[in-house]
Design a protein around this motif. Structure first.
Motif: not given
Length: 241
Positions: A110, A125, A101-102, A106-107, A130
């Protein structure tokens, strides 16, 4: 890019999400984009992963790219995006995947990790560490200048008015030029974020006019309503969703 396949999968509430994929087998890498991005941001990595023996999958979030918009864009949440990730895996009959995830992806990752731990093979990430859901992101933003781009885009209506002066391709051009710079994009009190960049700025070396046209066409289709809600309307960052 002709080797990359495209399909639509039905997810929560009957929304159709666009998914790009390449490769076969049970070693799956799911790629989650940020803003102002779409699946296309992962095109080079997808080809490399497939060449290394992995199955690479990159969806457009609801309200982004070719995916359907949420029924109520103003109520879209990170939880919705995480649930869509699970639904994509279900539709493709994939029990578990590694997630890369970029940016604000990332949210999403998570929340996916917290809500669907049994579906996660591992997580990488990029750009943002994270961060468990909580007040951390809002607390950090509160320390930044009022004119910082993320704080400006948190204000309902302000970014819409700023972006609305230009076509989608020009908005994306300006954002990428800003993000490629060495300074934090910060506007003066009487200045808007889009005004930090001239009328026809040169693109960063890694972005071509053809690439920009792809982004511009897809954001012209989707608009920026969902993109400004998730991730920039940070009231939702202080909660699980």
């Amino acid at each position: 890019m002709d080797l990359i396949e495209h399909k639509f999968v039905e997810t929560n509430g009957g929304l159709k999400l666009h998914v790009a994929q390449i490769g076969t087998g049970d070693k799956v890498v799911l790629l989650l984009h940020g803003f102002p991005e779409i699946w296309y941001s992962w095109r080079h990595q997808m080809l490399a992963l497939a060449g290394a023996g992995y199955r690479a999958i990159a969806p457009d979030y609801r309200g982004y790219g070719l995916s359907d918009p949420p029924p109520k864009p103003d109520e879209a949440t990170f939880i919705d995006f995480a649930a869509d990730v699970a639904a994509v895996l279900d539709s493709l009959q994939i029990p578990k995947a590694a997630v890369v995830a970029k940016d604000f992806g990332v949210y999403v990752a998570s929340r996916f990790a917290l809500l669907y731990p049994e579906r996660l093979q591992g997580m990488v990430t990029l750009g943002i560490p994270f961060t468990p859901p909580g007040p951390g992101a809002s607390a950090i933003l509160a320390l930044l200048h009022e004119g910082f781009y993320a704080r400006r885009w948190m204000e309902p209506g302000r970014a819409e008015a700023d972006f609305g002066r230009f076509d989608a391709k020009t908005v994306v051009r300006k954002i990428y030029v800003l993000f490629a710079g060495t300074e934090l994009p910060t506007a003066a009190v009487d200045q808007e974020i889009m005004d930090l960049v001239g009328a026809s700025p040169d693109l960063p070396a890694w972005l071509t006019e053809e690439d920009l046209s792809t982004y511009g066409d897809l954001y012209q289709k989707s608009g920026f309503q969902t993109a400004l809600k998730v991730p920039y309307r940070y009231s939702k960052l202080t909660k699980l969703n």
